[in-house]
Structure formats: C-alpha cells, structure tokens
Design a protein around this motif. Structure first.
Motif, PDB file in Angstrom:
ATOM      1  N   VAL A 111       0.765  -1.240  -0.214  1.00  0.00           N
ATOM      2  CA  VAL A 111      -0.139  -0.120  -0.015  1.00  0.00           C
ATOM      3  C   VAL A 111       0.684   1.203  -0.193  1.00  0.00           C
ATOM      4  O   VAL A 111       1.920   1.138   0.027  1.00  0.00           O
ATOM      5  N   SER A 112       0.461   2.224  -0.003  1.00  0.00           N
ATOM      6  CA  SER A 112       1.007   3.518  -0.221  1.00  0.00           C
ATOM      7  C   SER A 112       0.601   4.537   1.273  1.00  0.00           C
ATOM      8  O   SER A 112      -0.617   4.284   1.687  1.00  0.00           O
ATOM      9  N   PHE A 113       1.443   4.900   2.023  1.00  0.00           N
ATOM     10  CA  PHE A 113       1.329   5.586   3.172  1.00  0.00           C
ATOM     11  C   PHE A 113       1.336   7.320   2.787  1.00  0.00           C
ATOM     12  O   PHE A 113       1.193   8.045   3.583  1.00  0.00           O
ATOM     13  N   ALA A 114       1.936   7.347   1.746  1.00  0.00           N
ATOM     14  CA  ALA A 114       2.119   8.601   1.606  1.00  0.00           C
ATOM     15  C   ALA A 114       0.903   9.961   1.431  1.00  0.00           C
ATOM     16  O   ALA A 114      -0.334   9.378   1.241  1.00  0.00           O
ATOM     17  N   SER A 115       1.298  11.143   1.590  1.00  0.00           N
ATOM     18  CA  SER A 115       0.366  12.102   1.765  1.00  0.00           C
ATOM     19  C   SER A 115       0.636  13.502   0.811  1.00  0.00           C
ATOM     20  O   SER A 115       1.722  14.006   1.118  1.00  0.00           O
ATOM     21  N   GLY A 116      -0.284  13.862   0.097  1.00  0.00           N
ATOM     22  CA  GLY A 116       0.136  15.025  -0.712  1.00  0.00           C
ATOM     23  C   GLY A 116       0.283  16.350   0.004  1.00  0.00           C
ATOM     24  O   GLY A 116      -0.512  16.399   0.898  1.00  0.00           O
ATOM     25  N   GLY A 117       1.368  16.919  -0.088  1.00  0.00           N
ATOM     26  CA  GLY A 117       1.687  18.061   0.879  1.00  0.00           C
ATOM     27  C   GLY A 117       2.482  17.879   1.868  1.00  0.00           C
ATOM     28  O   GLY A 117       2.977  18.822   2.423  1.00  0.00           O
ATOM     29  N   ALA A 130      -1.536  17.871   5.837  1.00  0.00           N
ATOM     30  CA  ALA A 130      -1.252  16.377   5.330  1.00  0.00           C
ATOM     31  C   ALA A 130      -0.316  15.549   6.387  1.00  0.00           C
ATOM     32  O   ALA A 130      -0.065  16.078   7.486  1.00  0.00           O
ATOM     33  N   ILE A 131      -0.267  14.286   6.089  1.00  0.00           N
ATOM     34  CA  ILE A 131       0.306  13.383   6.785  1.00  0.00           C
ATOM     35  C   ILE A 131       1.991  13.691   7.017  1.00  0.00           C
ATOM     36  O   ILE A 131       2.383  13.126   5.839  1.00  0.00           O
ATOM     37  N   LYS A 135       4.454  10.692  10.722  1.00  0.00           N
ATOM     38  CA  LYS A 135       3.179  10.121  11.080  1.00  0.00           C
ATOM     39  C   LYS A 135       2.857   9.049  10.162  1.00  0.00           C
ATOM     40  O   LYS A 135       2.266   8.106  10.496  1.00  0.00           O
ATOM     41  N   GLN A 136       3.616   9.060   9.019  1.00  0.00           N
ATOM     42  CA  GLN A 136       3.216   7.870   8.011  1.00  0.00           C
ATOM     43  C   GLN A 136       4.133   6.657   8.460  1.00  0.00           C
ATOM     44  O   GLN A 136       3.609   5.437   8.310  1.00  0.00           O
ATOM     45  N   ILE A 137       5.069   6.960   9.263  1.00  0.00           N
ATOM     46  CA  ILE A 137       5.757   5.653  10.381  1.00  0.00           C
ATOM     47  C   ILE A 137       4.735   5.139  11.195  1.00  0.00           C
ATOM     48  O   ILE A 137       4.975   3.897  11.324  1.00  0.00           O
ATOM     49  N   LYS A 138       4.062   5.780  11.744  1.00  0.00           N
ATOM     50  CA  LYS A 138       2.982   5.353  12.673  1.00  0.00           C
ATOM     51  C   LYS A 138       1.933   4.372  12.012  1.00  0.00           C
ATOM     52  O   LYS A 138       1.492   3.200  12.196  1.00  0.00           O
ATOM     53  N   LEU A 139       1.507   4.887  10.636  1.00  0.00           N
ATOM     54  CA  LEU A 139       0.615   4.124   9.672  1.00  0.00           C
ATOM     55  C   LEU A 139       1.235   2.625   9.524  1.00  0.00           C
ATOM     56  O   LEU A 139       0.664   1.893   9.575  1.00  0.00           O
ATOM     57  N   PHE A 140       2.537   2.862   9.120  1.00  0.00           N
ATOM     58  CA  PHE A 140       3.404   1.706   8.796  1.00  0.00           C
ATOM     59  C   PHE A 140       3.358   0.535   9.876  1.00  0.00           C
ATOM     60  O   PHE A 140       3.149  -0.481   9.646  1.00  0.00           O
ATOM     61  N   ARG A 141       3.235   1.149  11.119  1.00  0.00           N
ATOM     62  CA  ARG A 141       3.431   0.022  12.317  1.00  0.00           C
ATOM     63  C   ARG A 141       1.937  -0.383  12.457  1.00  0.00           C
ATOM     64  O   ARG A 141       1.814  -1.870  12.625  1.00  0.00           O
TER      65      ARG A 141
END
Length: 599
Positions: A111-117, A130-131, A135-141
């Motif tokens: 999946v993608s955890f990326a966030s525009g901006g 944006a994320i 905070k994207q690393i938290k989504l990865f966890r």
C-alpha cells in the motif's frame, strides 16, 4: 509513448540497482510494495483526512481507468502504480493504506502511506494538514500489526524484509517552508536546511530498518526551479516563464549530499540495500529535449468607472502580476471566457463584476485588473479591479498565500487616483471617484484560513469576537475610501460558508455524501446581521454617502435548496454551485436589479 519510455527506464533501473544481476530472476522480485512520501506517490490517502490538499475531483483522474478522480494528484496513474504493475506486484494500482475497504490481498501486496503536501519537516504540513513522514511511520506500524493478524508474525517479517520500499519527499519542504513561505530561512541557510532534512531522513530510514525493511529506494529532488508552481508564482506572463537556476542548483547539491549519506548509511544497516534514485537528470532532460520523450514543447525552460475589492469572487486577474501561490491563469480556468483563455479569474468564464459592468454600460466586455501594465486611459477611467484572490480584511489571512490584503489594496487605489488625475486633471478625477460604483466583497477567506481550517485566530477570539474584529477593520476601510472621495458603496455579506466545496470536502471523506456545515452557515448569518447594523450606524456619519448591504447569503442558499428554479440540475448542488453561479441568468437578473435600484 512518453510514459512507456519513462517506465522502461524505471523498471530497468529497479532490476539493475535493487536486485543486482545475481538476483535478476522473477522469483526474487518483491511481492510487496510500500510507499512513503508526498503527492508524487500519494495514491489517495488524503481522501480520508481533513486536509486542504485533495485530488478527489476532476480533472484529476480523467485518464484513470473508469475516468474517475481517485485522490491521485494526476490525470491518471502514478509511477508507483506502473512499477507495481510492471513488476507483477499489483494487477492495476497501489491502494492507499487509509482506504477502509482494503482486502487482505491488497494489504499483503502493499500500500501507499504517502500524503500529498507532506515532507520530512513537520512545519511543512502546518497549513496543508497532510500526514507528515513521521506520522506515516505510525501508519506503517499499524500496517505491520494488520498483516501479522492475517499471516502470522513469521511470515509478516518475511513480507516486510522482502518488500520494495520507495520514499519520495523533500520538494514540499523547500517550497512551503523555505522558498515561498520563508519560515525556515529565518533559522537556516540553504545548506543548513538541507542538512536538517537529511538528518530527519536518516532517522526515518533507520526506523524503517528497525521495523524490518531491507530494500529501499530514496528518490532525490526534482528540478524544483522548473516546477510550474514555482515559475507561476514568480513570473507574470506564462509564456515568458523560465526555470529558477538557483533553486535547481539547491536541488542538485541536496541530491549530492543525499547520495553521500546513503553511501555512509548502508554499511551500518546490515543486509540492507539502499539506493539513491536520481530523478533530477531525467526530468531536466525531458524539459530540455521534450521531443525525445514524445512530449510537446511547452517553453517551460526555453527563455531565461467602477472599482471592485477584495478577494477571488471579484479578482479579475491581479494575482497574475504578483508573487503568490494562488493563480487562476491556467486551464481549465477561462475555458468559457471569450477566446477560451485563462485570465486570472477563478472561474470558467466571466465574474459577476464583468456582467454588472457590461449590463450597466460601464464596460463593453470585462473589468480589467489594476495591475495589468497595459491598461489604456479608457480602461482606467471606466474603472478597474483592485481585488486579490486569497485576500481578506485580516492581514494574517494572506500570510501564506501572499495575496494583496485590504490594507494594501487601498494603496493601489491611491495610485489609481494619481493616474487618473494625470489623465483628466484633479477636478474631473474627483467627480469620477465620487460617481463611481464601489463594490467590496471579502471576509470568507478570513474565516476559512484564519479561524476554521487554520485556527490561528481561534486562539485569541470567539466567533463573535472575530466577527467584531473583521467588522472593525471593514469600518476603517470604508472610512478611508470615503476620505478618498468614494460615495456609492455596496458591501457584500458572507455567503453560506458551510456549503462551500472547500469546507465540505475537508469535513466529509466521501464527496457524494457531503452536506453543508450548519454551524459555519449560522456564523455567516450572524456576521451579516452585524454588518447590516454596522452600515446603518456608519452611513449617517459619512455625509452624502450611499452605503448598501448586499445580502448574497439568501440568494445562494436558495440556489442550493431550489436549483431547478435557477436552471441548474439538482445533482450539482451543493458541491459545484460555486463554479456555475455566473451562468444562472435568473439569479443575475435579480442582482442587476439590485444595482440599478440602489443608486
């Protein structure tokens, strides 16, 4: 053809650099792709958060399968989609992690955890919401926990270690925290800010490694100085834009540091393969030699009396001539304007001021922006526009957009008076000013960008207090116009702010189920009531003046609730009414009658 050529380059690059010749067989290709970063790789996560940066409306997605906007900041697929498909990881496209309907198969293949901006610097997302990368690393966890629940801990570890990880970020940091909004420039030199970002990137990669990732591609910076947002904000004439070589040089020096950092970092992370992907050179080559990539030549790099205030509802093009992020000088803006050209109006065609000036016989066609350097004497004498999109009564509102605040629009008006005095003399100039129709339309941006969505003023004001603050500034503005000779003034009230597309989009994840925010509409109505009362108190103190409150709230809410009465289909409301209002003949007739009868 261009995308095919580029994709071949990318896939070859991946095969050679990530897996080496010893690994180049299909069994060793990754079965999972994990994406981190910004809009270059965000496949739709921003659909599911409250952010100003959205790509879930046309023309985004017009070339995507099904011709639907998906949240990708592109007309079709993004590079990660093509990579995942070409490597056999995904049949079609990489889904966003925040999609609540992800299947187990979609999760397991990546999946993608990326966030525009987004960017490496948390400050970059302060406005966009944006994320951030961290905070994207938290989504990865969260992702790891979910796949452990599907396949168990041991297999989950193998999936993560065998995944292809792509990181693409950094450009937004320079654009929104250093160049265009120079917050970080107050504390860092260019080199210092590069080191700051690379230090955060290094920490990010180490954390990914600790979580099990082993195969990582880190994308360098593009030619930032050639990005449309940078050239458009600097150059007034679209045809004379050119790249900013200093910003391109900064990107190149950053990339050199990044390449060296990776060389130092990889030996300390055992069994890892970390690759620097230089996108700068291929992109600058495309810009300089577009025909080699089957791209058209866009000339991006080839060449080194009435008055209207205040915001995008009445700005007929002043933002074309200032350094601002808010521009309307590109298609689809202007597609229905005479000649089908973008003029700087934030509309598909003319704005209400253009129709009013034409219908009242003041202008044959349209109202010109005052900052147009080619204005004729006739254009000046029959009136111009001082408005600036993104502006408001509160100077704080324009801090990020760099629009022209009301306080500076009055300075432009003083320049205008000097110009017409030079054409017709002082006495006639006074008569022109006193007989002019003055229209003031502002306040919405103040509430959206300084109170609701970016709650800076909410830290010091209640809703009522902020209303009073704005009205006090409006009062001072009107008095200054009066002192300069203006006598006939219309002040537009606030629209139903809670029904504006930008507000509903921020609040509701699914654009098909949006509805108006009634609390914001209520705030607009109470502001309008105060404005009406203020005008009643103000006019007696300004002899020979005629100041009128134009209640635009009621007609607009009526259009939303009864669209067929205005010749608009129901399914366009409330999401798109703002774009089409100037085409509602019956609504315009009502407005024109108001202008004719008031004076």
């Amino acid at each position: 053809m261009a995308s095919v050529n580029l994709l071949i380059i990318i896939i070859t690059f991946l095969q050679i650099l990530i897996f080496n010749t010893a690994y180049c067989n299909i069994t060793n290709f990754p079965s999972t792709i994990l994406i981190f970063g910004d809009s270059t790789v965000d496949t739709g996560n921003n659909n599911y958060i409250k952010t100003l940066a959205k790509g879930n409306y046309l023309p985004y997605g017009q070339d995507f399968p099904g011709h639907i906007p998906t949240g990708r900041f592109s007309n079709g697929k993004l590079v990660p989609d093509f990579i995942a498909s070409a490597l056999g990881i995904k049949a079609e496209a990489v889904p966003p992690f925040l999609d609540p309907n992800l299947s187990d198969d979609q999760l397991l293949s990546g999946v993608s955890f990326a966030s525009g901006g987004s960017g490496f610097d948390d400050l970059t997302t302060l406005v966009s919401k944006a994320i951030t990368v961290y905070k994207q690393i938290k989504l990865f966890r969260d992702y790891i926990r979910r796949i452990k629940g599907i396949v168990g801990e041991e297999k989950a570890k193998k999936i993560i270690s065998g995944s292809l990880v792509v990181i693409s970020a950094g450009a937004n940091d320079f654009i929104f925290s250093f160049y265009d909004i120079p917050t970080r420039r107050l504390e860092f030199s260019v080199g210092g800010y590069q080191d700051f970002l690379l230090d955060r990137l290094q920490s990010f990669v180490k954390e990914l490694y600790e979580l099990g990732c082993r195969k990582v591609i880190i994308v360098g910076l593009p030619p930032i100085g050639c990005l449309p947002i940078q050239m458009t904000s600097k150059f007034k004439n679209l045809l004379n834009r050119k790249c900013f070589e200093d910003q391109n040089s900064d990107a190149q020096s950053y990339n050199l540091k990044l390449s060296k950092l990776i060389g130092q970092l990889q030996p300390s992370l055992l069994s890892s393969k970390i690759i620097f992907a230089d996108i700068y050179q291929p992109m600058i080559d495309m810009i300089d030699h577009p025909h080699e990539y089957d791209l058209p030549q866009f000339h991006c790099r080839a060449r080194s009396s009435n008055g209207f205030w205040i915001d995008s509802t009445v700005d007929t093009g002043n933002n074309n001539y200032i350094e601002t992020l808010i521009k309307g000088n590109y298609l689809p803006y202007g597609q229905d304007f005479p000649g089908h050209i973008p003029t700087g109006r934030f509309s598909n065609g003319k704005l209400v001021p253009d129709f009013i000036a034409s219908a009242l016989g003041i202008k044959a066609e349209a109202v010109a922006p005052f900052l147009d350097p080619n204005l004729s004497d006739d254009q000046l004498l029959s009136g111009v526009n001082f408005a600036s999109s993104g502006s408001g009564f509160d100077d704080l509102t324009t801090l990020a957009s760099k629009s022209i605040p009301v306080s500076k629009q009055i300075k432009l008006f003083r320049d205008y008076i000097r110009k017409i005095k030079g054409i017709v003399g002082e006495e006639k100039a006074k008569k022109i000013i006193s007989g002019s129709l003055v229209v003031i339309s502002a306040g919405t941006n103040d509430f959206i960008f300084s109170f609701y969505d970016i709650p800076t003023r909410r830290l010091e004001f209640s809703v009522g207090g902020y209303q009073d603050f704005l009205l006090d500034r409006l009062r001072s503005f009107v008095k200054e116009l009066y002192e300069l000779g203006c006598r006939k003034v219309i002040i537009a009230g606030l629209p139903p702010i809670g029904c504006l597309p930008i507000q509903m989009t921020l609040k509701f994840e699914n654009p098909l189920y949006r509805k108006c925010l009634e609390d914001q509409n209520s705030d607009a109505q109470s502001y309008n009531l105060k404005l009406s009362n203020l005008i009643g108190q103000l006019q007696p103190s300004l002899p020979c003046s005629r100041i009128i409150f134009a209640n635009i709230y009621q007609p607009l809410i009526d259009m939303i609730n009864h669209p067929h009465e205005y010749g608009k289909p129901t399914n366009l409301f409330p999401s798109n009414y703002e774009d089409d209002i100037v085409n509602c003949d019956c609504a315009f007739d009502r407005l024109l009658t108001l202008f004719r009868t008031l004076f």
